[in-house]
Design a protein around this motif. Sequence first.
Motif, PDB file in Angstrom:
ATOM      1  N   PHE A 303      29.100 -64.422 -58.295  1.00 47.56           N
ATOM      2  CA  PHE A 303      27.996 -65.767 -57.882  1.00 47.56           C
ATOM      3  C   PHE A 303      26.749 -65.495 -58.700  1.00 47.56           C
ATOM      4  CE2 PHE A 303      24.910 -68.677 -55.632  1.00 47.56           C
ATOM      5  CZ  PHE A 303      26.109 -70.039 -56.284  1.00 47.56           C
ATOM      6  N   ASP A 304      27.224 -65.410 -60.221  1.00 47.99           N
ATOM      7  CA  ASP A 304      25.853 -64.458 -60.569  1.00 47.99           C
ATOM      8  C   ASP A 304      25.446 -65.758 -61.835  1.00 47.99           C
ATOM      9  OD1 ASP A 304      24.429 -62.647 -61.352  1.00 47.99           O
ATOM     10  OD2 ASP A 304      26.121 -61.451 -60.995  1.00 47.99           O
ATOM     11  N   ARG A 305      24.450 -65.183 -62.382  1.00 47.96           N
ATOM     12  CA  ARG A 305      23.185 -65.459 -63.733  1.00 47.96           C
ATOM     13  C   ARG A 305      22.207 -66.508 -62.337  1.00 47.96           C
ATOM     14  NH1 ARG A 305      22.064 -64.192 -67.914  1.00 47.96           N
ATOM     15  NH2 ARG A 305      21.462 -65.996 -68.626  1.00 47.96           N
ATOM     16  N   SER A 306      22.055 -66.365 -60.954  1.00 50.68           N
ATOM     17  CA  SER A 306      20.999 -66.584 -60.627  1.00 50.68           C
ATOM     18  C   SER A 306      20.120 -65.600 -59.565  1.00 50.68           C
ATOM     19  CB  SER A 306      22.028 -66.724 -59.000  1.00 50.68           C
ATOM     20  OG  SER A 306      22.280 -65.288 -58.777  1.00 50.68           O
ATOM     21  N   MET A 307      18.776 -65.964 -59.603  1.00 50.56           N
ATOM     22  CA  MET A 307      17.574 -65.739 -58.818  1.00 50.56           C
ATOM     23  C   MET A 307      16.913 -66.598 -57.564  1.00 50.56           C
ATOM     24  SD  MET A 307      14.674 -66.267 -61.977  1.00 50.56           S
ATOM     25  CE  MET A 307      15.942 -65.418 -62.994  1.00 50.56           C
ATOM     26  N   VAL A 308      16.273 -65.416 -56.926  1.00 48.48           N
ATOM     27  CA  VAL A 308      15.438 -66.555 -55.636  1.00 48.48           C
ATOM     28  C   VAL A 308      13.805 -65.899 -56.036  1.00 48.48           C
ATOM     29  CG1 VAL A 308      15.212 -66.510 -53.196  1.00 48.48           C
ATOM     30  CG2 VAL A 308      16.616 -65.308 -53.755  1.00 48.48           C
ATOM     31  N   ASN A 309      13.131 -67.309 -56.816  1.00 49.71           N
ATOM     32  CA  ASN A 309      12.101 -68.023 -57.129  1.00 49.71           C
ATOM     33  C   ASN A 309      11.021 -67.729 -55.610  1.00 49.71           C
ATOM     34  OD1 ASN A 309      12.447 -68.063 -59.616  1.00 49.71           O
ATOM     35  ND2 ASN A 309      13.205 -70.174 -60.169  1.00 49.71           N
ATOM     36  N   ASP A 310      11.593 -68.055 -54.776  1.00 45.93           N
ATOM     37  CA  ASP A 310      10.328 -68.166 -53.879  1.00 45.93           C
ATOM     38  C   ASP A 310      10.628 -68.054 -52.239  1.00 45.93           C
ATOM     39  OD1 ASP A 310       7.582 -68.239 -52.748  1.00 45.93           O
ATOM     40  OD2 ASP A 310       7.681 -70.285 -52.932  1.00 45.93           O
ATOM     41  N   ILE A 311      10.030 -67.445 -51.185  1.00 44.83           N
ATOM     42  CA  ILE A 311      10.697 -67.365 -49.873  1.00 44.83           C
ATOM     43  C   ILE A 311       9.550 -67.185 -49.326  1.00 44.83           C
ATOM     44  CG2 ILE A 311      10.798 -64.781 -50.065  1.00 44.83           C
ATOM     45  CD1 ILE A 311      12.911 -64.653 -48.483  1.00 44.83           C
ATOM     46  N   GLN A 312       9.076 -68.554 -48.522  1.00 43.99           N
ATOM     47  CA  GLN A 312       8.713 -68.318 -47.391  1.00 43.99           C
ATOM     48  C   GLN A 312       9.013 -68.570 -45.866  1.00 43.99           C
ATOM     49  OE1 GLN A 312       5.153 -68.538 -48.014  1.00 43.99           O
ATOM     50  NE2 GLN A 312       5.672 -67.875 -50.449  1.00 43.99           N
ATOM     51  N   PRO A 313       7.992 -68.263 -44.502  1.00 43.60           N
ATOM     52  CA  PRO A 313       8.059 -67.725 -43.463  1.00 43.60           C
ATOM     53  C   PRO A 313       8.794 -69.635 -42.510  1.00 43.60           C
ATOM     54  CG  PRO A 313       6.293 -67.258 -43.714  1.00 43.60           C
ATOM     55  CD  PRO A 313       6.705 -67.820 -44.674  1.00 43.60           C
ATOM     56  N   ALA A 314       9.137 -70.203 -42.336  1.00 42.01           N
ATOM     57  CA  ALA A 314       9.357 -71.606 -41.164  1.00 42.01           C
ATOM     58  C   ALA A 314       9.029 -71.388 -40.286  1.00 42.01           C
ATOM     59  CB  ALA A 314      11.003 -71.754 -41.898  1.00 42.01           C
ATOM     60  N   SER A 315       8.469 -72.676 -40.160  1.00 43.50           N
ATOM     61  CA  SER A 315       8.406 -72.769 -38.721  1.00 43.50           C
ATOM     62  C   SER A 315       9.403 -72.397 -37.446  1.00 43.50           C
ATOM     63  CB  SER A 315       7.970 -74.425 -38.250  1.00 43.50           C
ATOM     64  OG  SER A 315       9.720 -75.227 -38.538  1.00 43.50           O
ATOM     65  N   ASP A 316      10.781 -72.098 -37.535  1.00 44.95           N
ATOM     66  CA  ASP A 316      11.450 -71.274 -36.498  1.00 44.95           C
ATOM     67  C   ASP A 316      11.555 -70.246 -36.190  1.00 44.95           C
ATOM     68  OD1 ASP A 316      12.746 -70.522 -38.743  1.00 44.95           O
ATOM     69  OD2 ASP A 316      14.411 -72.144 -38.351  1.00 44.95           O
ATOM     70  N   GLY A 317      10.853 -68.947 -37.192  1.00 48.42           N
ATOM     71  CA  GLY A 317      10.932 -68.064 -37.451  1.00 48.42           C
ATOM     72  C   GLY A 317      11.464 -67.586 -37.703  1.00 48.42           C
ATOM     73  N   GLY A 318      12.546 -67.887 -38.780  1.00 48.37           N
ATOM     74  CA  GLY A 318      12.620 -67.572 -39.485  1.00 48.37           C
ATOM     75  C   GLY A 318      12.520 -68.152 -41.631  1.00 48.37           C
ATOM     76  N   PHE A 319      12.963 -67.984 -42.236  1.00 41.93           N
ATOM     77  CA  PHE A 319      12.251 -68.217 -43.670  1.00 41.93           C
ATOM     78  C   PHE A 319      13.217 -69.518 -44.508  1.00 41.93           C
ATOM     79  CE2 PHE A 319      12.974 -63.863 -42.616  1.00 41.93           C
ATOM     80  CZ  PHE A 319      11.383 -63.588 -42.594  1.00 41.93           C
ATOM     81  N   ILE A 320      12.378 -69.794 -45.343  1.00 43.15           N
ATOM     82  CA  ILE A 320      13.496 -70.934 -46.583  1.00 43.15           C
ATOM     83  C   ILE A 320      12.713 -70.298 -47.834  1.00 43.15           C
ATOM     84  CG2 ILE A 320      13.262 -73.493 -47.380  1.00 43.15           C
ATOM     85  CD1 ILE A 320      12.273 -74.223 -44.944  1.00 43.15           C
ATOM     86  N   ALA A 321      14.333 -70.273 -48.566  1.00 44.84           N
ATOM     87  CA  ALA A 321      13.732 -69.625 -49.966  1.00 44.84           C
ATOM     88  C   ALA A 321      15.002 -71.052 -50.920  1.00 44.84           C
ATOM     89  CB  ALA A 321      14.969 -68.699 -50.353  1.00 44.84           C
ATOM     90  N   THR A 322      14.362 -70.507 -52.348  1.00 47.12           N
ATOM     91  CA  THR A 322      14.824 -71.595 -53.484  1.00 47.12           C
ATOM     92  C   THR A 322      14.912 -70.614 -54.939  1.00 47.12           C
ATOM     93  OG1 THR A 322      14.643 -73.708 -54.471  1.00 47.12           O
ATOM     94  CG2 THR A 322      12.719 -71.992 -53.670  1.00 47.12           C
TER      95      THR A 322
END
Length: 395
Positions: A303-322
């Motif tokens: 599943f290539d030609r990809s990148m993660v531009n941003d990751i931030q902590p979420a209110s549930d203690g985990g994270f959201i990335a895009t």
Amino acid sequence: MMMTITKRSSKPSNVRKWLFGAAVGLWGIIAGSNVFAEPSAQNPPQMLSYSDLNVHAGDVFEYGMNAISYAGIEGDEVVVHSIGAYGQIKKEISFPKHELEYIAEFHHTQDQGYIAGGGSQILKVGEKGQKEWTYTLEKADSYIVSVDQLKNGKYAAAVDTPGSTSNSHTLHWIVFSEAGKALHEGDLVDVAFERIHSVEHTSDGGFLISGSEYRDGEKGHVVLAKFAPSGQVKWKQSIAVADDSQNVEVLSLAEAHDGSIVAAGYYNHPNPNDPIRYLTTGFALSVDRSGTLQWTTILDSAFDRSMVNDIQPASDGGFIATGKVNEDWHGTVSRQGVWGIAPDGDTTWTKVINRASYNAGEFVQPLQNGQTLLIGTADGAYKLIKLGAAALQNY
């Protein structure tokens, strides 16, 4: 198309399986093998709104509590806009840019003012935009990469300076007083950076600087360096993202609710089907307060030609990335990906947003109610997206 994600961890982790959507295929979280696991516990969030966002080239974003801001230079002024939790956009302030050539980083300050830095300049203004102090970097062939305010009111800046070998860079750090006087500065020794990414204050009063390095004959590495408020180096860590990682880029850095650190980006690696064209794969990783690696999540090369531009902590203690996925070799087609990630690195949900030929996720701002403000692009135009909260699946 069948997809897998490899997760490496310093502690045992559950192996889970989740649905990425018909267009993307089936993904899985694995730990040390290619075995697919049980379904995830959450459905991806619904898109609540989608609208144009008038952002100019060179504008920079700042995360906040239930809001996100962006600032840029327009003519002779710095113009700041804010985006509220409901997606409302308003002009917050404008003030003279003075000697700023461009903005690499921008922040609200504890005294209700603003600080911006880039090139050879740092500019601090008050609540109404009046200049309070400036700093001019006098190191030859060097530039300010990032600046942030520490918990004690002082400031820290990361400076990119030429390294001792060709195409290498040295990190020079500076700690400033509240009035802009340089108090402490120095170089981070024994690290030849390929790229210095950013400086970020931490909840213990210190700061963290991230970047990447390449060692001849070895892999590309993520570099994290933790500093005390005075600038004393507490620890530095160099992490190989994968066995075949080369040209690693760190694109996002954040502190989790428990004080651990997450970083995300992408790395290049050999293509078994094409010796000329290298593949690009996104990653996220976490280290604890002492710099010890906790987990690494890597998108599988299928599943290539990809990148993660941003990751931030979420209110549930985990994270959201895009980021972006399925980019073609010409850079004209891609899709925007959004991921929910548990505190232990397991992926709990994924979402694909496809509104044009070339889509990418740029920034995420989790909200306290579990919803998310998402900044993306569609064929080069910025978009503001509001996502609802992820919901538990019904079995």
